[in-house]
Design a protein around this motif. Structure first.
Motif, PDB file in Angstrom:
ATOM      1  N   ARG A  95     -45.734 -48.521-130.106  1.00 58.94           N
ATOM      2  CA  ARG A  95     -45.643 -48.503-131.578  1.00 58.94           C
ATOM      3  C   ARG A  95     -46.859 -49.166-132.206  1.00 58.94           C
ATOM      4  N   SER A  96     -47.323 -50.257-131.603  1.00 59.98           N
ATOM      5  CA  SER A  96     -48.465 -50.959-132.201  1.00 59.98           C
ATOM      6  C   SER A  96     -49.747 -50.151-132.083  1.00 59.98           C
ATOM      7  N   SER A  97     -49.903 -49.363-131.017  1.00 63.84           N
ATOM      8  CA  SER A  97     -51.113 -48.532-130.919  1.00 63.84           C
ATOM      9  C   SER A  97     -51.110 -47.470-132.016  1.00 63.84           C
ATOM     10  N   LEU A  98     -49.967 -46.850-132.263  1.00 64.53           N
ATOM     11  CA  LEU A  98     -49.872 -45.851-133.335  1.00 64.53           C
ATOM     12  C   LEU A  98     -50.081 -46.504-134.698  1.00 64.53           C
ATOM     13  N   THR A  99     -49.534 -47.691-134.865  1.00 66.30           N
ATOM     14  CA  THR A  99     -49.683 -48.422-136.119  1.00 66.30           C
ATOM     15  C   THR A  99     -51.144 -48.731-136.406  1.00 66.30           C
ATOM     16  N   VAL A 100     -51.838 -49.273-135.421  1.00 65.63           N
ATOM     17  CA  VAL A 100     -53.236 -49.658-135.625  1.00 65.63           C
ATOM     18  C   VAL A 100     -54.115 -48.429-135.851  1.00 65.63           C
ATOM     19  N   ALA A 101     -53.841 -47.335-135.157  1.00 67.58           N
ATOM     20  CA  ALA A 101     -54.612 -46.110-135.395  1.00 67.58           C
ATOM     21  C   ALA A 101     -54.410 -45.629-136.832  1.00 67.58           C
ATOM     22  N   THR A 102     -53.185 -45.686-137.319  1.00 70.98           N
ATOM     23  CA  THR A 102     -52.901 -45.273-138.693  1.00 70.98           C
ATOM     24  C   THR A 102     -53.601 -46.193-139.687  1.00 70.98           C
ATOM     25  N   LEU A 103     -53.529 -47.500-139.438  1.00 69.77           N
ATOM     26  CA  LEU A 103     -54.186 -48.450-140.336  1.00 69.77           C
ATOM     27  C   LEU A 103     -55.696 -48.246-140.341  1.00 69.77           C
ATOM     28  N   GLN A 104     -56.265 -47.959-139.180  1.00 72.68           N
ATOM     29  CA  GLN A 104     -57.700 -47.666-139.102  1.00 72.68           C
ATOM     30  C   GLN A 104     -58.038 -46.461-139.970  1.00 72.68           C
ATOM     31  N   ASP A 105     -57.178 -45.437-139.931  1.00 74.28           N
ATOM     32  CA  ASP A 105     -57.390 -44.248-140.761  1.00 74.28           C
ATOM     33  C   ASP A 105     -57.379 -44.602-142.246  1.00 74.28           C
ATOM     34  N   MET A 106     -56.633 -45.647-142.605  1.00 70.34           N
ATOM     35  CA  MET A 106     -56.554 -46.102-143.996  1.00 70.34           C
ATOM     36  C   MET A 106     -57.734 -47.000-144.373  1.00 70.34           C
ATOM     37  N   GLY A 107     -58.511 -47.448-143.380  1.00 68.46           N
ATOM     38  CA  GLY A 107     -59.633 -48.340-143.636  1.00 68.46           C
ATOM     39  C   GLY A 107     -59.315 -49.801-143.402  1.00 68.46           C
ATOM     40  N   PHE A 108     -58.176 -50.092-142.782  1.00 65.19           N
ATOM     41  CA  PHE A 108     -57.771 -51.463-142.483  1.00 65.19           C
ATOM     42  C   PHE A 108     -58.077 -51.734-141.018  1.00 65.19           C
ATOM     43  N   GLU A 109     -58.933 -52.712-140.757  1.00 69.29           N
ATOM     44  CA  GLU A 109     -59.332 -53.019-139.393  1.00 69.29           C
ATOM     45  C   GLU A 109     -58.314 -53.928-138.709  1.00 69.29           C
ATOM     46  N   ALA A 110     -57.922 -53.544-137.503  1.00 67.28           N
ATOM     47  CA  ALA A 110     -56.950 -54.326-136.737  1.00 67.28           C
ATOM     48  C   ALA A 110     -57.076 -53.961-135.260  1.00 67.28           C
ATOM     49  N   ALA A 111     -56.418 -54.756-134.443  1.00 69.44           N
ATOM     50  CA  ALA A 111     -56.337 -54.510-133.001  1.00 69.44           C
ATOM     51  C   ALA A 111     -54.864 -54.583-132.630  1.00 69.44           C
ATOM     52  N   HIS A 112     -54.566 -54.316-131.354  1.00 64.78           N
ATOM     53  CA  HIS A 112     -53.181 -54.454-130.920  1.00 64.78           C
ATOM     54  C   HIS A 112     -53.119 -55.062-129.531  1.00 64.78           C
ATOM     55  N   LEU A 113     -51.969 -55.664-129.248  1.00 67.15           N
ATOM     56  CA  LEU A 113     -51.710 -56.280-127.948  1.00 67.15           C
ATOM     57  C   LEU A 113     -51.363 -55.169-126.971  1.00 67.15           C
ATOM     58  N   LYS A 114     -52.243 -54.940-126.026  1.00 67.88           N
ATOM     59  CA  LYS A 114     -52.157 -53.791-125.126  1.00 67.88           C
ATOM     60  C   LYS A 114     -50.803 -53.632-124.444  1.00 67.88           C
ATOM     61  N   GLU A 115     -50.283 -54.687-123.849  1.00 66.82           N
ATOM     62  CA  GLU A 115     -49.010 -54.582-123.127  1.00 66.82           C
ATOM     63  C   GLU A 115     -47.816 -54.942-123.991  1.00 66.82           C
ATOM     64  N   GLY A 116     -48.057 -55.314-125.226  1.00 68.27           N
ATOM     65  CA  GLY A 116     -46.974 -55.719-126.097  1.00 68.27           C
ATOM     66  C   GLY A 116     -46.344 -57.035-125.662  1.00 68.27           C
ATOM     67  N   PHE A 117     -45.199 -57.316-126.240  1.00 68.41           N
ATOM     68  CA  PHE A 117     -44.511 -58.574-125.997  1.00 68.41           C
ATOM     69  C   PHE A 117     -43.844 -58.607-124.625  1.00 68.41           C
TER      70      PHE A 117
END
Length: 134
Positions: A95-117
């Motif tokens: 979910r976080s990878s999809l979230t960050v990709a979407t935010l990047q498309d919006m112009g919001f820079e972010a990263a995600h925790l690869k393996e999650g919690f």
């Protein structure tokens, strides 16, 4: 059922190919950094069941796009901080990878925790309990 043109796994793979992924050990080192904002997009019940990264911000997955958009009536100030590194996480990183990709498309820079919690505690990451609200 008709076969989908793109699977969820394909979407995750495509997202991961174009976003910054942070390893668990590296984020553990960043927990106390005041310039890092860790954002937990898991459902509140997941947080209550397994705990959370201390100091993390809870932002339900369904509201992310609205909370980061300064033109949205749902905008949250925590996402308007200049000079911060935002790291999103879910349970396993899908979910976080999809979230960050979407935010990047919006112009919001972010990263995600690869393996999650899912591997956070076993790799030595601090966990705080989340109480159920009455």
């Amino acid at each position: 059922m008709k076969k989908l043109t793109t699977s969820a796994a394909d979407m995750v793979s495509n997202a991961r190919a174009r976003i910054e992924e942070i390893e668990t050990a590296d984020l553990i080192k960043m927990v106390a950094d005041p310039n890092v904002v860790i954002v937990d997009i898991r459902d509140i019940r997941e947080r209550q069941r397994t705990g959370a990264i201390p100091g993390s911000i809870h932002a339900p997955r369904g509201m992310i796009e609205f909370w980061v958009d300064p033109d949205s009536p749902y905008f949250k100030d925590v996402f308007g901080q200049e000079g911060k590194k935002y790291v999103f996480h879910c349970a396993s990183g899908w979910r976080s990878s999809l979230t960050v990709a979407t935010l990047q498309d919006m112009g919001f820079e972010a990263a995600h925790l690869k393996e999650g919690f899912s591997t956070w505690a076993e790799k030595g990451g601090p966990v705080e309990a989340i109480e159920k609200k009455a």
